[in-house]
Design an enzyme around this catalytic site. Structure first.
Site, PDB file in Angstrom:
ATOM      1  N   GLU A  66       0.906  -1.164   0.000  1.00  0.00           N
ATOM      2  CA  GLU A  66       0.000   0.000   0.000  1.00  0.00           C
ATOM      3  C   GLU A  66       0.928   1.193   0.000  1.00  0.00           C
ATOM      4  O   GLU A  66       1.769   1.319   0.899  1.00  0.00           O
ATOM      5  CB  GLU A  66      -0.827   0.039   1.269  1.00  0.00           C
ATOM      6  CG  GLU A  66      -1.995  -0.900   1.264  1.00  0.00           C
ATOM      7  CD  GLU A  66      -2.885  -0.639   2.467  1.00  0.00           C
ATOM      8  OE1 GLU A  66      -4.018  -0.198   2.290  1.00  0.00           O
ATOM      9  OE2 GLU A  66      -2.402  -0.862   3.586  1.00  0.00           O
ATOM     10  N   CYS A  90      -1.330   9.329   4.070  1.00  0.00           N
ATOM     11  CA  CYS A  90      -1.609   9.192   2.640  1.00  0.00           C
ATOM     12  C   CYS A  90      -3.035   9.628   2.361  1.00  0.00           C
ATOM     13  O   CYS A  90      -3.379  10.028   1.260  1.00  0.00           O
ATOM     14  CB  CYS A  90      -1.410   7.757   2.197  1.00  0.00           C
ATOM     15  SG  CYS A  90      -2.510   6.610   3.033  1.00  0.00           S
TER      16      CYS A  90
HETATM   17  N1  LIG Z   1      -1.337   3.440   1.346  1.00  0.00           N
HETATM   18  C1  LIG Z   1      -1.381   3.434   2.667  1.00  0.00           C
HETATM   19  O1  LIG Z   1      -2.252   2.872   3.309  1.00  0.00           O
HETATM   20  C2  LIG Z   1      -0.302   4.149   3.418  1.00  0.00           C
HETATM   21  C3  LIG Z   1      -0.365   4.227   4.800  1.00  0.00           C
HETATM   22  C4  LIG Z   1       0.647   4.884   5.490  1.00  0.00           C
HETATM   23  C5  LIG Z   1       1.713   5.425   4.803  1.00  0.00           C
HETATM   24  N2  LIG Z   1       1.743   5.345   3.465  1.00  0.00           N
HETATM   25  C6  LIG Z   1       2.842   5.932   2.725  1.00  0.00           C
HETATM   26  O2  LIG Z   1       4.052   5.740   3.438  1.00  0.00           O
HETATM   27  C7  LIG Z   1       4.963   6.784   3.158  1.00  0.00           C
HETATM   28  C8  LIG Z   1       5.518   7.305   4.456  1.00  0.00           C
HETATM   29  O3  LIG Z   1       6.062   6.281   5.208  1.00  0.00           O
HETATM   30  P1  LIG Z   1       7.603   5.967   5.264  1.00  0.00           P
HETATM   31  O4  LIG Z   1       8.388   7.217   5.023  1.00  0.00           O
HETATM   32  O5  LIG Z   1       7.891   5.171   6.468  1.00  0.00           O
HETATM   33  O6  LIG Z   1       7.754   5.057   3.969  1.00  0.00           O
HETATM   34  P2  LIG Z   1       9.020   4.300   3.427  1.00  0.00           P
HETATM   35  O7  LIG Z   1       8.645   3.770   2.091  1.00  0.00           O
HETATM   36  O8  LIG Z   1      10.230   5.130   3.515  1.00  0.00           O
HETATM   37  O9  LIG Z   1       9.219   3.092   4.437  1.00  0.00           O
HETATM   38  C9  LIG Z   1       8.260   2.073   4.584  1.00  0.00           C
HETATM   39  C10 LIG Z   1       8.905   0.874   5.251  1.00  0.00           C
HETATM   40  O10 LIG Z   1       9.819   0.295   4.348  1.00  0.00           O
HETATM   41  C11 LIG Z   1      11.086   0.144   4.979  1.00  0.00           C
HETATM   42  N3  LIG Z   1      12.131   0.285   3.988  1.00  0.00           N
HETATM   43  C12 LIG Z   1      12.377   1.357   3.203  1.00  0.00           C
HETATM   44  N4  LIG Z   1      13.461   1.112   2.422  1.00  0.00           N
HETATM   45  C13 LIG Z   1      13.906  -0.124   2.757  1.00  0.00           C
HETATM   46  C14 LIG Z   1      14.988  -0.914   2.311  1.00  0.00           C
HETATM   47  N5  LIG Z   1      15.855  -0.499   1.403  1.00  0.00           N
HETATM   48  N6  LIG Z   1      15.127  -2.116   2.833  1.00  0.00           N
HETATM   49  C15 LIG Z   1      14.268  -2.581   3.773  1.00  0.00           C
HETATM   50  N7  LIG Z   1      13.249  -1.866   4.233  1.00  0.00           N
HETATM   51  C16 LIG Z   1      13.061  -0.647   3.740  1.00  0.00           C
HETATM   52  C17 LIG Z   1      11.104   1.278   5.987  1.00  0.00           C
HETATM   53  O11 LIG Z   1      12.057   1.045   6.981  1.00  0.00           O
HETATM   54  C18 LIG Z   1       9.708   1.232   6.499  1.00  0.00           C
HETATM   55  O12 LIG Z   1       9.567   0.216   7.445  1.00  0.00           O
HETATM   56  C19 LIG Z   1       4.158   7.806   2.396  1.00  0.00           C
HETATM   57  O13 LIG Z   1       4.454   7.738   1.053  1.00  0.00           O
HETATM   58  C20 LIG Z   1       2.712   7.389   2.640  1.00  0.00           C
HETATM   59  O14 LIG Z   1       1.821   7.784   1.648  1.00  0.00           O
HETATM   60  C21 LIG Z   1       0.778   4.717   2.753  1.00  0.00           C
HETATM   61  N1  LIG Z   2      -5.543   4.295   7.709  1.00  0.00           N
HETATM   62  C1  LIG Z   2      -4.936   5.575   7.532  1.00  0.00           C
HETATM   63  C2  LIG Z   2      -4.370   5.710   6.167  1.00  0.00           C
HETATM   64  C3  LIG Z   2      -2.904   5.588   6.229  1.00  0.00           C
HETATM   65  C4  LIG Z   2      -2.216   6.598   5.389  1.00  0.00           C
HETATM   66  O1  LIG Z   2      -1.153   7.094   5.731  1.00  0.00           O
HETATM   67  C5  LIG Z   2      -5.879   6.713   7.882  1.00  0.00           C
HETATM   68  O2  LIG Z   2      -6.706   6.519   8.729  1.00  0.00           O
HETATM   69  O3  LIG Z   2      -5.772   7.802   7.399  1.00  0.00           O
END
Ligand SMILES: NC(=O)c1ccc[n+]([C@@H]2O[C@H](COP(=O)([O-])OP(=O)(O)OC[C@H]3O[C@@H](n4cnc5c(N)ncnc54)[C@H](O)[C@@H]3O)[C@@H](O)[C@H]2O)c1
Ligand SMILES: N[C@@H](CCC=O)C(=O)O
Length: 896
Positions: free
Chosen positions: A727, A761
């Site tokens: 996601e 997000c």
């Molecule tokens: N779609 C959804 O439901 C949702 C929910 C929450 C956050 N997000 C997204 O998450 C992002 C913010 O979160 P973030 O900064 O933690 O994201 P990120 O992509 O930097 O990290 C996500 C996870 O991946 C791991 N990771 C990253 N690179 C890695 C690597 N090279 N090797 C192993 N693990 C690795 C990180 O440590 C973390 O646990 C935003 O883009 C946001 O939109 C999406």
């Molecule tokens: N479940 C989250 C979506 C995560 C996005 O970062 C919310 O409630 O907004």
């Protein structure tokens, strides 16, 4: 001692009602009131009138109003006089073509129809209207209505308007409520909210006290609507009047009998007021009403899964109304707390009047000249009956809403409630115009009265409130309570900060959050420094998974249910670490814990489904890696891990670096619930290479990633056949169309854009304003007011609404916070509040161009971009729309 039963007998009450009804027939009926009542008797009457005030009066955009008028013409009430029906049909036909002509005319007609319920605030009209109404000998309680209070600007305007009213020579009584003078009331910061309200309202009370000193008494009534404001309103009221110089000012407050809490609150006020009287101070007055807004309380209870704060039956509310009055109306108690009996139910008024006579509390006290019990009605309602009552009880107090004609739409909420009251057969008002001529209706109302009185006779005790949640007590017992398997799923309720015990619990958590050490030990023990060590973790997990998958699904489900109970028991700890590590406010963190608990119980139940498909054999993954983000540092890791466990897999979780202690505290809860440590492995990796190994190791069957889109691509590049559930990033937009309620839309946009400082997000990162909304001064004003009034600070301060961003702004976010692209301008320019660069006030940039960086980039911080779109097709191109599900497409078509 002989106890004299003063309860009036039903026959006496009914006889008095009959007499009043007879007398009321000699008074001319206001034609507009009569017509409105007839319309409401039509099967389409309520839909038509409510649709009209909401759909034709409210929209700024005349074309929207015109289209609504055309729709409503289809359900014109047949009970309207012929000439009006014809006018509506003709108006409905022409309204879509000539909205600029037809809509203003139809609005004038409706305004005239409800003009007897609301006064015009135009200075040249208000004075004569007040003078005319006062000629009847009644007193007026003026209440200034206004736009929704989203920010301090509108709150200040409302307060000033009320102050100006009270300063007039022809005004001696006003009503105001706490939520209209302070915009950012949070019950988590109860003490600060009380202080805020006291500071804002004191000048108004000082004005009244100064007038009183000159022998010209002026009265302020503190109104109340929402249950959550009950404690706050009482605390603010008593704190204001405790101030030096205000001891001798008489002022009033409202209690709502549909709340079981009303009698307890009355007793509390009585105790406080008696002490004030004993010190030589003035009495107070409590206006007792049945209730202000049942529909709102029902929605609030449903949304939060809290018990309904009010009684669920009208009869119970009616009984409680009498219970409160019966308790309060004794000579000793009325010396400290005078009573306002507010309502139109003639049986209740007759009952109260006869009770007052029997108890000898009808005459004004000689010291104050005030009647111990006053009778209060609404302006313009059942005027003939009001006049008949007045002749017996003396002067009435008329609740008088006042509105500026340019803002007539704000009277809508008030009017809709009045219209609904008039139409609902549950309510006495629905019978008002026919009571005298329709014996069946009179019998119905008499029987209702008798039943409510029987309820009082059966129980005069102090009712217990419906809302009793107490997190401090739950924390001690919740660990042992786990729902049984197979009983279905039910959402976990969030914490209710309207309750004092929960507020104290929350404050203590925030105090601890500043220097908490939670999770430190677990994350230190999870350190993995070498590839071999990580391989060992995988091997142990894989072995544990075999045993776990061999369990019957019901056994796995039972463990997951226990995990839910453990998470619930550690709600306070989880909030504590989220405030500390992720900068989450308690208002954001608390629902996140609920979401984590929900995941546990939801997946527990889903585990059972795996055995329900006849003939199918379920083969689970063995090792699932979970890589969650930092922005939901408890719920998202919990969701991934619990889903994996429910499916029979082991889970290896590597929390996001910035919030790894949050992940650790969540994992500790699951271990405590009985999830084996090798089945659920927590890792903190010592190098980037180990990260690559974590994701690409062949022993890993599945990766659950929530994070950036680029991270998902990176993971895929590590291993092309990786079963990846990802996601990813979001650029979320809210589209505001001209048919929206613009006040509500502005409130929603502000809340969505800046909750958790925009680090979601799902945050509204763009507001797309369709058609006339893009030029609406009101929408812009309300949005700016809401955004600039937000309280930015540290989560340890319970008044903080927007906490810090996770780390000092850099890269695309820093650029977005500090620069504008071509064509953009700041509607609200963000400001950096600390040296580190983590605390920013929210920013709103407008003039965002299609295809620009602001349009296309996820900034993940407190910046909102505002774009305009000519129409809905431009906001959501038809190609995009075709991808929506049919019901969504249909809903969009209705919006226009
Ligand atoms: N779609 C959804 O439901 C949702 C929910 C929450 C956050 N997000 C997204 O998450 C992002 C913010 O979160 P973030 O900064 O933690 O994201 P990120 O992509 O930097 O990290 C996500 C996870 O991946 C791991 N990771 C990253 N690179 C890695 C690597 N090279 N090797 C192993 N693990 C690795 C990180 O440590 C973390 O646990 C935003 O883009 C946001 O939109 C999406
Ligand atoms: N479940 C989250 C979506 C995560 C996005 O970062 C919310 O409630 O907004």
């Amino acid at each position: 001692m002989t106890v004299v039963d003063t309860t009036p007998r039903t026959e006496e009450v009914a006889a008095l009602v009959q007499r009043w009804l007879k007398e009321s027939e000699t008074h001319p009926v206001e034609p507009a009131a009569q017509r409105l009542s007839e319309v409401l008797k039509d099967p389409n009457g309520l839909d038509f009138t409510v649709g009209f005030v909401d759909g034709v009066m409210r929209p700024e955009d005349l074309r929207v109003a015109g289209r609504k008028l055309a729709d409503l013409a289809e359900i014109t009430p047949t009970l309207l006089p012929g000439y009006l029906r014809a006018a509506i049909k003709t108006g409905g036909f022409w309204a879509p073509k000539l909205p600029g002509v037809v809509v203003p005319i139809s609005r004038r007609v409706l305004r005239a129809m409800v003009g007897h319920l609301v006064l015009d605030a135009t200075p040249s009209k208000l004075g004569p209207a007040i003078a005319k109404l006062r000629k009847s000998g009644n007193r007026l309680n003026l209440n200034l209505l206004g736009e929704a209070v989203l920010g301090e600007r509108e709150a200040g305007r409302r307060l000033k308007g009320t102050y100006d009213f009270l300063a007039r020579d022809d005004v001696d009584y006003v009503s105001i409520k706490v939520s209209s003078v302070v915009s950012q009331l949070s019950m988590w910061s109860f003490d600060e909210a009380v202080a805020d309200v006291v500071e804002k309202l004191t000048p108004l009370y000082e004005l009244a006290a100064a007038a009183e000193a000159k022998g010209k008494a002026k009265f302020i009534n503190l109104d109340m609507e929402e249950y959550r404001d009950l404690d706050l309103t009482i605390a603010a009221f008593t704190s204001i009047l405790d101030q030096p110089g205000l001891e001798n000012l008489e002022a009033g407050i409202v209690l709502q009998a549909y709340l079981p809490d009303a009698l307890g609150a009355m007793q509390h006020l009585q105790q406080w007021a008696a002490a004030r009287r004993a010190k030589g101070g003035a009495p107070i007055k409590v206006r007792v009403v049945k209730g202000a807004n049942l529909a709102m309380e029902e929605v609030d209870a449903k949304i939060h899964d809290w018990p309904l704060a009010t009684y669920s039956t009208k009869q119970d509310s009616d009984t409680n109304y009498k219970r409160v009055l019966d308790w309060a109306m004794t000579p000793e108690r009325l010396d400290a707390v005078r009573i306002g009996v507010a309502g139109h139910n003639l049986f209740d008024i007759a009952y109260t009047w006869l009770l007052a006579k029997a108890r000898g509390v009808t005459d004004p006290s000689t010291s104050s000249g005030q009647a111990p019990v006053e009778y209060e009605m609404l302006l313009g309602m059942a005027t003939g009956q009001a006049e008949a009552v007045r002749k017996d009880v003396g002067r009435l107090l008329l609740y008088t809403p006042v509105v500026n004609p340019a803002e007539f739409d704000v009277a809508i909420a008030y009017l809709v409630r009045r219209l609904e009251e008039n139409a609902s057969p549950e309510n006495f008002m629905s019978a008002v115009f026919e009571l005298a001529s329709n014996p069946a209706l009179l019998t119905r109302e008499r029987e209702r009265f008798e039943r409510s009185l029987a309820g009082l006779e059966a129980d005069r005790g102090v009712p217990a409130p419906h809302r009793v949640q107490n997190r401090a007590e739950e924390a001690e017992s919740a660990g042992s309570q786990s729902p049984s398997t197979g009983t279905g799923f039910h959402n976990q309720a969030d914490t209710d900060p309207a309750l004092a015990a929960n507020r104290a619990w929350g404050r203590e958590i925030l105090r601890r959050s500043v220097s908490t050490t939670l999770g430190e030990g677990a994350i230190a023990a999870a350190r993995v420094e070498s590839p071999a060590q990580l391989d060992d973790v995988f091997a142990a997990a894989s072995a544990a998974a075999e045993k776990w998958a061999a369990l019957p699904a019901a056994d796995r489900a039972a463990v997951l249910h226990r995990a839910g109970a453990e998470l619930a028991a550690r709600r306070g700890q989880l909030i504590e670490i989220m405030a500390h590590e992720a900068g989450k406010t308690i208002a954001e963190a608390d629902p996140e814990v609920s979401e984590a608990i929900d995941f546990a119980h939801y997946y527990a139940e889903r585990a059972l489904d795996l055995e329900k498909i006849p003939g199918a054999e379920f083969v689970p993954s063995k090792v699932t890696v979970v890589t969650p983000p930092w922005n939901f540092p408890v719920a998202i890791p919990a969701g991934g891990v619990l889903a994996a466990l429910a499916s029979g897999s082991a889970a290896v979780i590597k929390p996001a670096k910035l919030t790894q202690r949050c992940g650790a505290v969540m994992v500790e809860a699951l271990w405590a619930a009985g999830v084996p440590r090798d089945l659920l492995a927590l890792v903190d990796l010592g190098s980037r290479e180990l990260g690559t190994q974590l994701v690409s190791s062949p022993i890993v069957d599945r990766v659950i990633l929530t994070g950036a889109y680029e991270t998902a691509q990176l993971f895929r590049s590590f291993r092309s056949d990786l079963p990846l559930l990802a996601e990813t990033s979001g650029k979320n937009a809210i589209i505001v169309t001209p048919s929206a309620d613009l006040d509500l839309a502005a409130a929603d946009v502000a809340r969505s854009a800046f909750g958790h400082a925009g680090q979601k997000c799902s945050a509204a990162s763009l507001a797309i304003l369709v058609g006339s909304v893009a030029d609406s001064k009101r929408f812009e004003r309300q949005l700016v007011d809401a955004v600039t009034s937000m309280r930015v600070g540290l989560p340890s301060d319970p008044a903080t609404q927007m906490g810090p961003i996770i780390e000092p702004a850099n890269g695309k976010l820093l650029k977005a916070l500090t620069t504008l692209e071509r064509g953009e301008r700041w509607l609200v320019e963000p400001k950096k509040l600390d040296d580190e660069g983590r605390q920013w006030t929210p920013g709103v940039k407008t003039g965002v161009a299609p295809g620009s960086t602001t349009h296309m980039t996820e900034f993940f911080g407190p910046v909102l971009g505002v774009m305009r779109a000519k129409d809905l097709d431009e906001a959501i191109p038809p190609a995009e729309r075709r991808r929506l599900r049919p019901n969504r497409r249909a809903a969009l078509a209705r919006l226009r």
